[in-house]
Design a protein around this motif. Structure first.
Motif, PDB file in Angstrom:
ATOM      1  N   SER A 151     -26.877  57.990  -3.282  1.00 46.87           N
ATOM      2  CA  SER A 151     -27.180  56.583  -2.991  1.00 46.87           C
ATOM      3  C   SER A 151     -25.900  55.749  -2.919  1.00 46.87           C
ATOM      4  O   SER A 151     -25.775  54.869  -2.065  1.00 46.87           O
ATOM      5  CB  SER A 151     -28.132  56.013  -4.048  1.00 46.87           C
ATOM      6  OG  SER A 151     -29.384  56.669  -3.972  1.00 46.87           O
ATOM      7  N   GLU A 205     -23.022  56.772  -1.925  1.00 50.43           N
ATOM      8  CA  GLU A 205     -22.390  57.061  -0.636  1.00 50.43           C
ATOM      9  C   GLU A 205     -23.012  56.218   0.479  1.00 50.43           C
ATOM     10  O   GLU A 205     -22.315  55.699   1.350  1.00 50.43           O
ATOM     11  CB  GLU A 205     -22.532  58.550  -0.304  1.00 50.43           C
ATOM     12  CG  GLU A 205     -21.646  59.429  -1.167  1.00 50.43           C
ATOM     13  CD  GLU A 205     -21.808  60.900  -0.798  1.00 50.43           C
ATOM     14  OE1 GLU A 205     -21.013  61.391   0.010  1.00 50.43           O
ATOM     15  OE2 GLU A 205     -22.739  61.549  -1.321  1.00 50.43           O
ATOM     16  N   GLY A 206     -24.337  56.107   0.434  1.00 45.00           N
ATOM     17  CA  GLY A 206     -25.031  55.296   1.446  1.00 45.00           C
ATOM     18  C   GLY A 206     -24.590  53.846   1.385  1.00 45.00           C
ATOM     19  O   GLY A 206     -24.356  53.208   2.417  1.00 45.00           O
ATOM     20  N   ILE A 207     -24.471  53.325   0.162  1.00 49.59           N
ATOM     21  CA  ILE A 207     -24.047  51.927  -0.016  1.00 49.59           C
ATOM     22  C   ILE A 207     -22.644  51.732   0.566  1.00 49.59           C
ATOM     23  O   ILE A 207     -22.380  50.801   1.325  1.00 49.59           O
ATOM     24  CB  ILE A 207     -24.073  51.543  -1.518  1.00 49.59           C
ATOM     25  CG1 ILE A 207     -25.516  51.562  -2.045  1.00 49.59           C
ATOM     26  CG2 ILE A 207     -23.427  50.175  -1.744  1.00 49.59           C
ATOM     27  CD1 ILE A 207     -25.636  51.492  -3.561  1.00 49.59           C
ATOM     28  N   LEU A 218     -21.068  53.570   2.806  1.00 49.13           N
ATOM     29  CA  LEU A 218     -21.012  53.743   4.259  1.00 49.13           C
ATOM     30  C   LEU A 218     -21.572  52.515   4.974  1.00 49.13           C
ATOM     31  O   LEU A 218     -21.074  52.125   6.031  1.00 49.13           O
ATOM     32  CB  LEU A 218     -21.773  55.002   4.676  1.00 49.13           C
ATOM     33  CG  LEU A 218     -21.113  56.318   4.255  1.00 49.13           C
ATOM     34  CD1 LEU A 218     -22.017  57.495   4.569  1.00 49.13           C
ATOM     35  CD2 LEU A 218     -19.763  56.489   4.957  1.00 49.13           C
ATOM     36  N   ALA A 219     -22.614  51.918   4.383  1.00 48.63           N
ATOM     37  CA  ALA A 219     -23.208  50.736   5.016  1.00 48.63           C
ATOM     38  C   ALA A 219     -22.263  49.544   4.934  1.00 48.63           C
ATOM     39  O   ALA A 219     -22.198  48.731   5.850  1.00 48.63           O
ATOM     40  CB  ALA A 219     -24.540  50.399   4.349  1.00 48.63           C
ATOM     41  N   ASN A 220     -21.543  49.431   3.834  1.00 53.35           N
ATOM     42  CA  ASN A 220     -20.605  48.313   3.680  1.00 53.35           C
ATOM     43  C   ASN A 220     -19.341  48.787   2.972  1.00 53.35           C
ATOM     44  O   ASN A 220     -19.235  48.731   1.745  1.00 53.35           O
ATOM     45  CB  ASN A 220     -21.274  47.175   2.891  1.00 53.35           C
ATOM     46  CG  ASN A 220     -20.369  45.950   2.799  1.00 53.35           C
ATOM     47  OD1 ASN A 220     -19.208  45.986   3.243  1.00 53.35           O
ATOM     48  ND2 ASN A 220     -20.880  44.873   2.237  1.00 53.35           N
ATOM     49  N   PRO A 221     -18.341  49.262   3.744  1.00 53.30           N
ATOM     50  CA  PRO A 221     -17.123  49.821   3.150  1.00 53.30           C
ATOM     51  C   PRO A 221     -16.303  48.818   2.342  1.00 53.30           C
ATOM     52  O   PRO A 221     -15.408  49.220   1.602  1.00 53.30           O
ATOM     53  CB  PRO A 221     -16.324  50.316   4.371  1.00 53.30           C
ATOM     54  CG  PRO A 221     -17.341  50.487   5.449  1.00 53.30           C
ATOM     55  CD  PRO A 221     -18.381  49.437   5.197  1.00 53.30           C
ATOM     56  N   LEU A 280     -17.401  47.212  -0.147  1.00 58.96           N
ATOM     57  CA  LEU A 280     -17.892  47.202  -1.530  1.00 58.96           C
ATOM     58  C   LEU A 280     -17.135  48.209  -2.393  1.00 58.96           C
ATOM     59  O   LEU A 280     -16.685  49.251  -1.912  1.00 58.96           O
ATOM     60  CB  LEU A 280     -19.391  47.514  -1.551  1.00 58.96           C
ATOM     61  CG  LEU A 280     -20.303  46.535  -0.800  1.00 58.96           C
ATOM     62  CD1 LEU A 280     -21.735  47.051  -0.770  1.00 58.96           C
ATOM     63  CD2 LEU A 280     -20.247  45.136  -1.415  1.00 58.96           C
ATOM     64  N   ASN A 309     -31.676  59.714  -0.139  1.00 58.14           N
ATOM     65  CA  ASN A 309     -31.144  58.855  -1.201  1.00 58.14           C
ATOM     66  C   ASN A 309     -29.943  58.043  -0.732  1.00 58.14           C
ATOM     67  O   ASN A 309     -29.766  56.892  -1.148  1.00 58.14           O
ATOM     68  CB  ASN A 309     -30.824  59.689  -2.445  1.00 58.14           C
ATOM     69  CG  ASN A 309     -32.086  60.083  -3.193  1.00 58.14           C
ATOM     70  OD1 ASN A 309     -32.691  59.266  -3.871  1.00 58.14           O
ATOM     71  ND2 ASN A 309     -32.519  61.322  -3.028  1.00 58.14           N
ATOM     72  N   ALA A 310     -29.144  58.612   0.147  1.00 56.13           N
ATOM     73  CA  ALA A 310     -28.041  57.845   0.744  1.00 56.13           C
ATOM     74  C   ALA A 310     -28.609  56.764   1.658  1.00 56.13           C
ATOM     75  O   ALA A 310     -28.127  55.624   1.673  1.00 56.13           O
ATOM     76  CB  ALA A 310     -27.106  58.765   1.520  1.00 56.13           C
ATOM     77  N   GLY A 334     -29.628  53.838  -0.299  1.00 59.22           N
ATOM     78  CA  GLY A 334     -28.449  53.069  -0.700  1.00 59.22           C
ATOM     79  C   GLY A 334     -27.969  52.189   0.445  1.00 59.22           C
ATOM     80  O   GLY A 334     -27.659  51.011   0.260  1.00 59.22           O
ATOM     81  N   ALA A 335     -27.946  52.762   1.636  1.00 63.88           N
ATOM     82  CA  ALA A 335     -27.467  52.027   2.814  1.00 63.88           C
ATOM     83  C   ALA A 335     -28.365  50.831   3.112  1.00 63.88           C
ATOM     84  O   ALA A 335     -27.886  49.729   3.404  1.00 63.88           O
ATOM     85  CB  ALA A 335     -27.404  52.958   4.013  1.00 63.88           C
ATOM     86  N   ALA A 355     -27.828  48.058   0.862  1.00 64.35           N
ATOM     87  CA  ALA A 355     -26.605  47.323   1.204  1.00 64.35           C
ATOM     88  C   ALA A 355     -26.755  46.538   2.510  1.00 64.35           C
ATOM     89  O   ALA A 355     -25.810  45.908   2.965  1.00 64.35           O
ATOM     90  CB  ALA A 355     -25.426  48.283   1.285  1.00 64.35           C
TER      91      ALA A 355
END
Lengths: 262, 561
Positions: free
Chosen positions: A72, A74-76, A78-81, A83, B251-252, B255-256, B259
């Protein structure tokens, strides 16, 4: 700076997590002082005692599923580098349930920080063995003792191409604070295995206090040197006299996953 | 040839061409070339792609169905058989109509067949082409038989083959010269339509609705989405990644989305099974996410490259806990475009997991795509925080939908929680607070139910006043619609399956005395869903051998209905 919330802390009295929370708050306060915007910090938690920490922090947070906090995070990222993404996860979450995510995140060198709060047991489910429980560990699922040998997560991190590898100790608050700051400031995948006694199910306070020593950090870019240091302790507790180094073992600069994506 | 000729004179008729060979011989690419030639002439086409789970060898084929009006299914009978090898002839000659024609590789096949042998390997060697180019000789021969003007062939080859177009054209011309002309196929006068797979159209639909991020682990038949979006990520201004496994992917992805990125993932049944923990998390944490579940023949690994609709009940119930999510099952490429866009918007408006349930026949079949639909999908804004006062991620509201804010926004703390939580997002365990947040989500589920009744969630085709109805869903729409229109039945296609559009279904069933159900699984899973709403089915037509439904077999089975 007040980073507290109104949540009641539900850790056992004297739990090492209190010390870790303190180190972390100090580290964050210092980073904010240095100019990191508070709103750009996201803490991601897994499941387990360690992961209660996000409720106690007045910071953006994502409470993930067991073993999945790194995915999770990693997803955050990738969506907003922009952060700063920091993961709290236990040894069970990171080295058992979610080990594939740990390996691949390290291999990608994605710019996140993973703090593994390692008490060498599944505490919130009452003390079963994890991947870092020593050989012979007695828990409710291994009454005769753990028949598996522990995993050395630092060795795994090195093999997985993590670019920042460190070990801390919950009860060395200032040392840990410093490690956390350096880990967050590192560009790339940073990993700190934080040893902590579990007073209820696996109290290793004495063993750690006797054996832990701070390493002199030099030549941090050598894999060979790092491996030598990492192999000083294999996560067993069979002998009383055991050298357990803490500090930064390895630190190199490599393009991050996000940079390579551009 | 009289009857065949009739096909071309009668605009209501259509015809099918099958081209086959070993995997790696290029029959699939040639199928697309043939389809493009007919598209240029204003025909509507549909290509069924049949291939086993191997890379080289075996037997691959494409069936290209050509018609003056929309076609959405392959037929059992074929009119032209283009064979690169003996296996293609032996396997498919029984499907050939009495007056059908075989065009075959006479370098490999020395027997006499009902048709025309072309020495395609000799031709290819003489023209110094690569072995894979021998297909073009068969295409050239087909074009000659049908009396298609050469410039059309040139145009399609140029577009398709770029640098190798000239060699391919030389080879095609030799095939052309070696065959007789038997008919004259005319232009339809309709506009030429582009060809897309359902995987491509659903990708375009999601992009039109503001997709930012696609994550996937390869799995047939959803892999085409990953390839299409990866190849176009710059053009579409999106990110595309492949991660270690489907658990990592979901799960990624959550997270995305937390965000702020509009995120979609794609997989098939097995990968979807791994993702189900994420559905529960998305529902609990109220994170929008679209999951494309393209079914193949299951259980387990099943028959990976063949079709099935056996994941319906699993998809409807996936995710532990009290969950209502959107499950939407479009029936063709056009609908895949529309509903992929719609479901992305819905998932953000309701901050909920949403599943686009398709199958191999939508994912990988190639359709004539009417781009008029492009205007119908656009970004629809979710409910965003008004930046007043303190931010509460799970704020209590009238309809249960809390305003969204994202990490990085000044003066905002966004707390997402997989545990039960309070309005700010901190963990709670005491009964009042637990029930309060459950109730907030239940209110939202109620709003989702209302929303579904506002959408065109159930489509009706065929004879609207008929007393007998056929219910079908997903790709089975194609062959069923054809038969319903021909035999004068009403056809009802529920597209939104959860929340179930009970009111629309009731309206569609008004005056209906008898219902037949058509679907591609053995347990008649749709019947179980219909039963929940008191809808009883009199006849079931089920297919579960991996092959598509053919209109002919549905017609046969509905004879005494």
């Amino acid at each position: 700076m007040n980073l507290d919330t109104y949540a009641e802390k539900t850790w056992c009295p004297g739990c090492g997590n209190f010390a870790i929370l303190e180190s972390f708050k100090r580290a964050i306060a210092s980073l904010i002082k240095e100019g990191v915007a508070k709103e750009k910090i996201v803490v991601v938690s897994d499941i387990g005692c360690n992961s209660k920490i996000v409720d106690y922090l007045d910071l953006n947070s994502f409470s993930a599923l067991h073993g999945r906090a790194i995915a999770s995070a990693e997803g955050i990222k990738l969506a907003n580098p922009d952060l700063k993404v920091i993961v709290f996860i236990g040894d069970g979450g990171c080295y058992n349930e979610g080990i594939s995510h740990f390996i691949h995140a390290a291999k990608r060198n994605i710019d996140i920080t993973v703090l593994v709060l390692n008490n060498s047991n599944f505490a919130l489910t009452t003390g079963q063995f994890t991947a870092t429980s020593p050989y012979g560990f007695k828990g409710p699922s291994t009454p005769e003792g753990n028949i598996e040998s522990p995993l050395n997560p630092l060795k795994l991190a090195l093999a997985s191409q993590a670019t920042f590898i460190a070990r801390g100790y919950a009860l060395k608050i200032k040392h840990l604070e410093n490690l956390i700051i350096q880990a967050i400031n590192h560009q790339g995948f940073s990993f700190v295995d934080v040893l902590m006694p579990c007073l209820s199910f696996f109290d290793q306070t004495l063993f750690y206090n006797q054996n832990i020593y701070e390493i002199k950090e030099k030549n941090l870019t050598s894999q060979k040197e790092a491996l030598k240091k990492i192999e000083e302790w294999d996560y067993n507790n069979l002998t009383e006299n055991q050298k357990i180094p803490i500090g930064i073992f390895y630190k190199i600069q490599k393009p991050t996953y996000e940079e390579r994506m551009k | 040839m009289a009857k065949l000729n009739n096909i071309f004179q009668n605009p209501k008729k259509d015809f099918s061409i099958l081209i086959g060979g070993a995997a790696g011989e290029g029959s699939r690419a040639s199928g697309i070339v043939i389809a493009k030639i007919f598209s240029e002439l204003g025909y509507r086409v549909y290509i069924y792609q049949d291939y086993p789970s191997l890379i080289k060898g075996g037997h691959n084929f494409s069936q290209i169905r050509v018609s003056q009006k929309e076609v959405l299914a392959p037929t059992k009978k074929i009119n032209f058989l283009l064979a690169l090898d003996k296996r293609t002839i032996e396997g498919h000659k029984k499907e050939l109509t009495k007056d059908g024609i075989i065009l075959y590789n006479s370098d490999e096949l020395t027997e006499k067949y009902q048709g025309i042998g072309i020495p395609i390997e000799t031709i290819t060697q003489e023209e110094k082409g690569l072995p894979i180019m021998k297909n073009s000789a068969l295409v050239g021969a087909l074009v000659k038989i049908m009396g298609i003007d050469w410039p059309v062939v040139e145009k399609v080859f140029q577009e398709r083959f770029h640098q190798s177009a000239s060699v391919n054209l030389k080879i095609a011309k030799r095939g052309f010269n070696a065959a007789p002309n038997l008919f004259k196929i005319k232009k339809t006068g309709q506009k030429a339509l582009p060809l897309f797979t359902g995987n491509e159209t659903l990708s375009l639909g999601a992009v039109a609705a503001g997709l930012d991020f696609y994550l996937s682990y390869p799995m047939t038949p959803a892999t085409g989405i990953l390839h299409f979006l990866s190849n176009n990520q710059k053009k579409f201004k999106i990110k595309v990644v492949q991660l270690e496994n489907e658990i990592g992917i979901i799960n990624a992805a959550l997270g995305a989305a937390f965000a702020g990125a509009r995120t979609m993932v794609g997989t098939s049944g097995g990968g979807f099974a791994l993702m189900t923990e994420g559905i529960s998390l998305a529902s609990q944490s109220e994170i929008p996410i679209v999951i494309v579940e393209s079914q193949r023949m299951s259980p387990a690994t099943g028959v990976p490259t063949y079709n099935g609709q056996g994941d319906l009940l699993f998809t409807l119930t996936a995710g532990h806990g009290d969950i209502v999510k959107f499950v939407i099952a479009p029936g063709d490429a056009q609908e895949a475009y529309f509903w992929a866009g719609k479901i992305l918007n819905l998932s953000w408006q309701y901050q909920t997991p949403a599943i686009l349930l398709i199958d191999k026949l939508i994912s990988e079949s190639i359709f004539s795509f009417d781009q008029n639909i492009f205007g119908q999908v656009k970004y629809e804004a979710p409910l965003l925080w008004d930046k007043k006062g303190k931010y509460f991620r799970y704020q209590e509201t009238k309809n249960g939908i809390s305003p969204l804010a994202f990490p990085g926004e000044k003066n905002v703390v966004v707390k997402s929680n997989s545990y039960e939580h309070d309005e700010f997002g901190l963990t709670v365990e005491d009964k009042e607070k637990v029930e309060k947040m459950q109730n907030k989500r239940l209110k939202k589920f109620q709003a989702m139910r209302k929303e579904v009744e506002k959408l065109e969630a159930v489509k009706v085709y065929g004879k609207k006043t008929a007393k007998k109805a056929i219910i079908t869903w997903g790709s089975t729409k194609g062959p069923t619609k054809e038969v319903a229109e021909k035999l004068g039945f009403k056809m009802i296609q529920p597209i939104v399956l959860e929340p179930f559009p009970a009111k629309q279904m009731k309206r569609a069933l008004q005056g209906i005395e008898k219902i037949a159900l058509i679907e591609m699984n053995g347990l008649s899973q749709m019947e179980k869903l219909l039963n929940c709403y008191g809808i009883k089915v009199a006849k079931k037509i089920l297919k579960y051998d991996g092959q598509p439904f053919f209109p002919e077999e549905i017609e046969e089975k509905l004879k005494n209905f």
